[in-house]
Design a protein around this motif. Structure first.
Motif, PDB file in Angstrom:
ATOM      1  N   TRP A 141       0.830  -1.215   0.000  1.00 26.72           N
ATOM      2  CA  TRP A 141       0.000   0.000   0.000  1.00 26.72           C
ATOM      3  C   TRP A 141       0.863   1.262   0.000  1.00 26.72           C
ATOM      4  N   ALA A 142       2.045   1.173  -0.606  1.00 22.72           N
ATOM      5  CA  ALA A 142       2.951   2.332  -0.642  1.00 22.72           C
ATOM      6  C   ALA A 142       2.329   3.512  -1.376  1.00 22.72           C
ATOM      7  N   ASP A 143       1.427   3.246  -2.319  1.00 25.17           N
ATOM      8  CA  ASP A 143       0.793   4.340  -3.060  1.00 25.17           C
ATOM      9  C   ASP A 143      -0.245   5.076  -2.221  1.00 25.17           C
ATOM     10  N   ARG A 144      -0.550   4.569  -1.037  1.00 25.45           N
ATOM     11  CA  ARG A 144      -1.509   5.242  -0.156  1.00 25.45           C
ATOM     12  C   ARG A 144      -0.832   5.861   1.065  1.00 25.45           C
ATOM     13  N   THR A 145       0.495   5.925   1.013  1.00 28.95           N
ATOM     14  CA  THR A 145       1.252   6.627   2.040  1.00 28.95           C
ATOM     15  C   THR A 145       2.452   7.265   1.351  1.00 28.95           C
ATOM     16  N   THR A 146       3.381   7.793   2.110  1.00 28.12           N
ATOM     17  CA  THR A 146       4.609   8.351   1.548  1.00 28.12           C
ATOM     18  C   THR A 146       5.771   7.955   2.450  1.00 28.12           C
ATOM     19  N   CYS A 147       6.976   8.167   1.940  1.00 29.28           N
ATOM     20  CA  CYS A 147       8.144   7.892   2.765  1.00 29.28           C
ATOM     21  C   CYS A 147       8.139   8.748   4.024  1.00 29.28           C
ATOM     22  N   ALA A 148       7.598   9.947   3.941  1.00 32.51           N
ATOM     23  CA  ALA A 148       7.572  10.824   5.116  1.00 32.51           C
ATOM     24  C   ALA A 148       6.614  10.299   6.185  1.00 32.51           C
ATOM     25  N   TRP A 149       5.405   9.914   5.782  1.00 36.31           N
ATOM     26  CA  TRP A 149       4.471   9.339   6.744  1.00 36.31           C
ATOM     27  C   TRP A 149       5.074   8.078   7.358  1.00 36.31           C
ATOM     28  N   PHE A 150       5.655   7.244   6.516  1.00 35.29           N
ATOM     29  CA  PHE A 150       6.141   5.933   6.935  1.00 35.29           C
ATOM     30  C   PHE A 150       7.411   6.019   7.779  1.00 35.29           C
ATOM     31  N   LEU A 151       8.282   6.986   7.476  1.00 39.84           N
ATOM     32  CA  LEU A 151       9.603   7.043   8.101  1.00 39.84           C
ATOM     33  C   LEU A 151       9.806   8.270   8.992  1.00 39.84           C
ATOM     34  N   SER A 152       9.523   9.464   8.469  1.00 38.67           N
ATOM     35  CA  SER A 152       9.824  10.683   9.218  1.00 38.67           C
ATOM     36  C   SER A 152       8.936  10.868  10.440  1.00 38.67           C
ATOM     37  N   SER A 153       7.804  10.166  10.495  1.00 38.74           N
ATOM     38  CA  SER A 153       6.959  10.286  11.686  1.00 38.74           C
ATOM     39  C   SER A 153       7.752   9.934  12.938  1.00 38.74           C
ATOM     40  N   HIS A 154       8.571   8.882  12.874  1.00 38.09           N
ATOM     41  CA  HIS A 154       9.426   8.514  14.004  1.00 38.09           C
ATOM     42  C   HIS A 154      10.347   9.674  14.399  1.00 38.09           C
ATOM     43  N   ASP A 155      11.008  10.259  13.398  1.00 38.99           N
ATOM     44  CA  ASP A 155      12.016  11.288  13.682  1.00 38.99           C
ATOM     45  C   ASP A 155      11.383  12.587  14.162  1.00 38.99           C
ATOM     46  N   ILE A 156      10.214  12.936  13.634  1.00 31.37           N
ATOM     47  CA  ILE A 156       9.536  14.153  14.085  1.00 31.37           C
ATOM     48  C   ILE A 156       9.125  14.010  15.542  1.00 31.37           C
ATOM     49  N   ASP A 157       8.592  12.850  15.901  1.00 32.37           N
ATOM     50  CA  ASP A 157       8.275  12.614  17.314  1.00 32.37           C
ATOM     51  C   ASP A 157       9.525  12.715  18.167  1.00 32.37           C
ATOM     52  N   MET A 182       7.652   2.827 -11.808  1.00 33.29           N
ATOM     53  CA  MET A 182       7.391   1.416 -11.516  1.00 33.29           C
ATOM     54  C   MET A 182       5.919   1.168 -11.215  1.00 33.29           C
ATOM     55  N   GLY A 183       5.074   2.201 -11.421  1.00 31.52           N
ATOM     56  CA  GLY A 183       3.637   2.046 -11.204  1.00 31.52           C
ATOM     57  C   GLY A 183       3.187   2.280  -9.773  1.00 31.52           C
ATOM     58  N   ILE A 184       4.053   2.858  -8.924  1.00 28.49           N
ATOM     59  CA  ILE A 184       3.695   3.142  -7.537  1.00 28.49           C
ATOM     60  C   ILE A 184       3.694   4.651  -7.354  1.00 28.49           C
ATOM     61  N   ASP A 185       2.521   5.243  -7.236  1.00 29.63           N
ATOM     62  CA  ASP A 185       2.393   6.699  -7.219  1.00 29.63           C
ATOM     63  C   ASP A 185       2.645   7.246  -5.818  1.00 29.63           C
ATOM     64  N   THR A 186       3.908   7.405  -5.502  1.00 29.08           N
ATOM     65  CA  THR A 186       4.328   7.952  -4.212  1.00 29.08           C
ATOM     66  C   THR A 186       5.691   8.597  -4.392  1.00 29.08           C
ATOM     67  N   PRO A 187       6.031   9.598  -3.596  1.00 26.16           N
ATOM     68  CA  PRO A 187       7.338  10.241  -3.770  1.00 26.16           C
ATOM     69  C   PRO A 187       8.500   9.284  -3.519  1.00 26.16           C
ATOM     70  N   ASP A 188       9.587   9.514  -4.249  1.00 24.35           N
ATOM     71  CA  ASP A 188      10.830   8.792  -3.970  1.00 24.35           C
ATOM     72  C   ASP A 188      11.465   9.284  -2.679  1.00 24.35           C
ATOM     73  N   ALA A 189      11.341  10.589  -2.443  1.00 29.89           N
ATOM     74  CA  ALA A 189      12.013  11.200  -1.294  1.00 29.89           C
ATOM     75  C   ALA A 189      11.314  12.501  -0.924  1.00 29.89           C
ATOM     76  N   MET A 190      11.467  12.895   0.348  1.00 32.12           N
ATOM     77  CA  MET A 190      10.965  14.180   0.820  1.00 32.12           C
ATOM     78  C   MET A 190      11.955  14.784   1.797  1.00 32.12           C
ATOM     79  N   GLN A 191      12.031  16.104   1.803  1.00 35.95           N
ATOM     80  CA  GLN A 191      12.750  16.830   2.841  1.00 35.95           C
ATOM     81  C   GLN A 191      11.795  17.846   3.456  1.00 35.95           C
ATOM     82  N   ILE A 192      11.797  17.875   4.786  1.00 42.67           N
ATOM     83  CA  ILE A 192      10.877  18.715   5.543  1.00 42.67           C
ATOM     84  C   ILE A 192      11.676  19.606   6.478  1.00 42.67           C
ATOM     85  N   GLN A 193      11.435  20.908   6.398  1.00 46.39           N
ATOM     86  CA  GLN A 193      12.047  21.855   7.327  1.00 46.39           C
ATOM     87  C   GLN A 193      10.979  22.345   8.299  1.00 46.39           C
TER      88      GLN A 193
END
Length: 313
Positions: A141-157, A182-193
């Protein structure tokens, strides 16, 4: 994650896994969906390990039924859902916690204790990048989330906890390309300030297109600079290296490991903390309000990435 939660919960001396939804597990009763499980009367608490975007409805239903709640990160993927969940939890008076298990990693917990040594926070950088195995093979379900939701949530907390502050402004950029191809509509990467109320700033980087030849599934690094010092936390290598004819790897062990047949590590410690709070009624280290703030930062980041403008919280 569902199986991981169940194994850790079953290992707690004062907890028992009595029911599960959809997937069989030991002698636990199997229910067709979470509605049936909640209505069964067989549980005092629920562990929610659905995909990111499906947490809120389960939390609200569980709270309204008077059940304690452990939910995987991120808390929710919209602020409206976060507000619904927080309101339901507080109205019901149940214990609820989002599993930001990094707070139990020994080095991170030690960093929290050492923050006073580096003075007022100035700037932080947190990187959590995955191999491409994660969005293409590990989750469907990678197309229904993003790398930021999946990964950066830990770091922001984590950084918000270390800063002991609240975010007030967010600016973000996202890059699409490889995964869309590759048919997966989600960002490859994000940077958040992120700018915080006392003036400190932080950058959160997430990507999930590392080649699968990278020696760890996750590349994780955090640095926090204060007016009087700096703390650096590098979790790529975790005290063990393994070389075989196929690969050179650094097996992960700070979060999840088994020691002499028993679950151990930060993941286990965080879940057992929740169980202890549910049994005593104590407020967990991670409040639902702080988890709601992580959702607000990430929602603002995705809005900023779309509009190209900073977003005020």
């Amino acid at each position: 994650m569902g199986r991981g939660h169940a194994e850790v919960l079953a290992a707690h001396p004062d907890a028992e896994v009595t029911a599960v939804s959809r997937r069989p597990l030991g002698d636990a009763a199997v229910h067709s969906d979470y509605h049936d499980l909640i209505a069964s009367g067989a549980v005092d608490a629920v562990s929610i390990t659905t995909p990111d975007h499906l947490h809120a409805d389960v939390m609200v239903a569980a709270a309204e039924a008077g059940l304690h709640i452990l939910v995987e990160k991120p808390f929710t993927t919209t602020v409206a859902d976060a507000d619904r969940a927080v309101a339901a939890v507080r109205a019901a008076g149940v214990v609820a916690m989002c599993l930001f298990n990094h707070r139990w990693v020994p080095a991170y917990a030690q960093a929290k204790d050492q923050m006073e040594l580096i003075g007022e926070p100035v700037v932080a950088y947190a990187r959590k990048n995955d191999t491409i195995h994660v969005p293409t093979e590990m989750i469907g379900w990678a197309d229904r989330t993003t790398c930021a939701w999946f990964l950066s949530s830990h770091d922001i907390d984590l950084v918000t906890w270390l800063y002991d502050d609240v975010a007030v402004e967010v600016f973000a950029t996202a890059r699409h390309g490889k995964l869309r191809g590759m048919g997966i509509d989600t960002p490859d990467a994000m940077q958040i300030q992120v700018r915080y109320s006392r003036g400190a700033v932080a950058t959160f980087e997430s990507a999930w297109i590392y080649p699968n030849t990278f020696p760890t599934t996750v590349d994780s690094y955090v640095t926090v600079t204060g007016e009087d010092g700096v703390i650096q936390l590098d979790r790529q290598k975790e005290n063990i290296q393994v070389a075989t004819a196929k690969a050179y790897t650094y097996p992960r062990n700070m979060l999840q490991r088994v020691v002499h047949g028993q679950p151990a590590g930060a993941y286990r410690d965080a879940i057992h903390h929740f169980v202890d709070c549910a049994r005593t009624g104590a407020e967990p280290l991670i409040t639902v309000e702080s988890s709601r703030q992580v959702t607000a930062v990430l929602a603002a980041a995705h809005e900023s990435a779309e509009t190209g403008r900073p977003v005020t919280l």
